[in-house]
Design an enzyme around this catalytic site. Structure first.
Site: not given
Ligand code: ATP
Ligand code: MG
Length: 561
Positions: A39, A266, A276
């Site tokens: 996002e 994660r 974020k």
């Molecule tokens: P938000 O809370 O804004 O959704 P987010 O960290 O999930 O934050 P996204 O932009 O939705 O942000 O993440 C993009 C992709 O990265 C998603 O598929 C998410 O599952 C993956 N992702 C995010 N944080 C992690 C993490 N700490 N470890 C592994 N994958 C992650």
């Protein structure tokens, strides 16, 4: 090492449960297609790197394709600045989405039509309850939900209302479109989830074209399906959403093969926050110098700090992919950059906390140039540079002890040490100021030991680095500690107040030619890089990427790895 899941360090491609599943699915899909779906509401961090490496890695392994898809369905927090940075970062990490660059917002029209189709099939309805009522009526884990009085509304009526929602006839929040599933489901996500809401907000790509926006759970599975994604890899928090993911495709009779969602743990990295929202807070409140502050776990921060794409990818490979949440020790990240830079970084000398040394028997006004190899452990590489030597040098204050402890083999009164690549010197006198602080040492040198070799086979235990005082390049150095003091930080209250220390540095003159982004090993001090933003010709500033302190070796010794 703790929590090192299913990885297999000896093979180029780590085996994990995702690859096992993909392999099993190969006959079903014409092609393996994955996607990385950020996002655009912030900068990517090291957790995202794990997801990027996994998604692009799986696609590469099976000759497939990985799309970069911006999941831009929530206009309020999103921005084109983030889109640009995300594209840069994915490329910088070494991945290529080829033709597969998409935006969920490109599907808005298609998603709208598919929502109409759900309504026609009586699998969705317009609800007039407001957000608060919907929440209250949804029930809890122990209480079933209550059906909305609008649930039985005929599809024609919902179709008309949905069209009017789109046309802007109703205020924000007054109506929603909900999937008609089961208000008694034990899974709260299945209790008639909202799939569209009214939100008058300018979107960074579609502007004011829309005042209704699809919800993540509805948009994501369909975006995957529209792109022909075979495997939708996401983090564990989406496990409970998988039934909804599958329901939407089923309700629309989406043709097989449908995308398969697989969840993985994660990345949680000790002493680091990978949210974020919290990283944004650090930036907004000025606790760091920006998204690319070298202490930030963002990819732009790691990059400015001096981390290489190779190191980040190796780190992601090493931590593996598991089905269970875990915390990774910070040393794993540090070791990845040491491993990468060790064979690449030229060795140079710099003093961060200088103690002047006068070599009394070295002729005044004389200086000489020593030819010093850039890769002393690998003489075959043959690169070297001249390093000036003269009567007055600086050594590291910590390399002298007036009353040496038992295991201290460096300089002390009466003791002889080797100046790296130069001469043997013997300490004759420590001069103090009135407060008793040592301000200067007087030494003598052995001219026969030029180059640092023993003239007569006598053994010297200590070797220290140095720079010639008259020739030293004045610079600044930034030394970093972890950004948080707690291994599993909660929030900004765990910030480390001493995460940045800036100090003067006296460097060998060859470093005047260092270009921004160029990295070096300052012997005994760690790996450094000329800061891409702040370093200037004539006013160089170096970031310490990582120290040499090999806590990793200690972990190996202690059987932790
Ligand atoms: P938000 O809370 O804004 O959704 P987010 O960290 O999930 O934050 P996204 O932009 O939705 O942000 O993440 C993009 C992709 O990265 C998603 O598929 C998410 O599952 C993956 N992702 C995010 N944080 C992690 C993490 N700490 N470890 C592994 N994958 C992650
Ligand atoms: Mg997310």
């Amino acid at each position: 090492m703790k929590d090192n899941p299913d990885h297999n360090r000896s093979s180029a491609t780590p085996v994990n449960f995702i690859r096992t599943q993909v392999e099993e699915d190969l006959p079903q899909y014409p092609r393996i297609v994955t996607r990385f779906p950020p996002e655009p509401n912030g900068y990517l961090h090291v957790g995202h790197a794990k997801s990027i490496c996994l998604n692009f890695g799986v696609a590469e392994d099976y000759n497939g394709q990985c799309n970069l898809r911006f999941d831009d369905t929530n206009p309020v927090k999103e921005d084109a600045e983030y889109v640009d940075s995300i594209r840069d970062v994915v490329k910088w990490l070494g991945f290529d989405w080829h033709e597969g660059l998409y935006y969920a917002s490109d599907y808005f029209e298609r998603l709208y039509e598919l929502a109409q189709e759900l309504i026609r099939r009586d699998r969705a309805y317009v609800d007039d309850l407001n957000a608060e009522e919907i929440r209250a009526w949804r029930g809890t884990l122990t209480l079933p939900g209550r059906e909305s009085p609008w649930r039985g509304r005929p599809p024609e009526e919902s179709l008309e209302l949905f069209a009017r929602m789109r046309a802007g006839d109703f205020p924000d929040g007054s109506r929603v479109l909900r999937a008609k599933i089961d208000m008694h489901s034990p899974n709260l996500n299945m209790r008639d989830p909202v799939i569209y809401r009214i939100r008058r907000a300018g979107h960074h790509r579609t502007g004011d074209a829309w005042c209704i926006y699809p919800m993540y759970d509805y948009a994501h599975c369909l975006s995957d399906a529209l792109e022909g994604v075979s495997h939708s890899l996401c983090t564990l928090e989406f496990e409970d959403h998988r039934p909804l993911y599958d329901w939407v495709l089923e309700a629309l009779d989406w043709p097989a093969p449908r995308p398969r969602q697989i969840e993985f743990a994660r990345l949680n990295l000790e002493f680091t926050l990978t949210s974020k929202r919290k990283l944004l807070q650090l930036v907004r409140e000025g606790r760091v110098e920006g998204w690319d502050d070298p202490r930030m776990p963002t990819i732009v921060g790691l990059r400015r700090r001096g981390y290489t794409p190779e190191a980040i990818r190796a780190f992601c490979e090493r931590i593996g992919v598991a089905k269970r949440d875990s915390w990774i020790e910070y040393e794993w990240l540090e070791q990845s950059i040491r491993d990468d830079l060790n064979p690449k970084a030229r060795r140079v000398m710099g003093v961060l906390d200088p103690l002047p040394v006068v070599i009394d028997n070295y002729p005044e006004g004389r200086s000489e140039e020593l030819d010093v190899p850039y890769f002393p452990d690998d003489p075959g590489r043959g690169q070297s540079r001249p390093v000036p030597f003269s009567r007055e040098i600086y050594i590291e204050r910590g390399d002298f002890m007036e009353e040496p402890s038992k295991k201290f083999f460096r300089l002390a009164p009466g003791r002889e040490v080797r100046l790296r690549f130069a001469y043997y010197i013997t300490c004759r006198e420590a001069v103090k100021d009135r407060e008793g602080r040592i301000i200067r040492l007087h030494c003598t040198y052995d001219p026969a030991s030029r180059g640092g070799d023993s003239p007569d086979g006598r053994k010297i235990r200590g070797t220290i680095h140095w720079v010639s005082a008259a020739h030293a390049l004045r610079a600044r150095a930034r030394l970093y500690e972890r950004l948080f003091t707690a291994p599993r930080p909660d929030g900004l209250e765990d910030l480390n107040p001493d995460s940045l220390r800036e100090t003067d540095a006296w460097l060998e003159p060859s470093l005047a030619a260092a270009e921004a982004g160029e990295y070096f090993q300052f012997e005994r001090q760690g790996y450094f890089i000329a800061d891409a933003k702040l370093s200037r010709p004539g006013a160089p500033l170096f970031n310490r990427i990582v120290s040499l302190r090999d806590s990793w070796a200690k972990m190996v010794r202690d059987g932790k790895v």
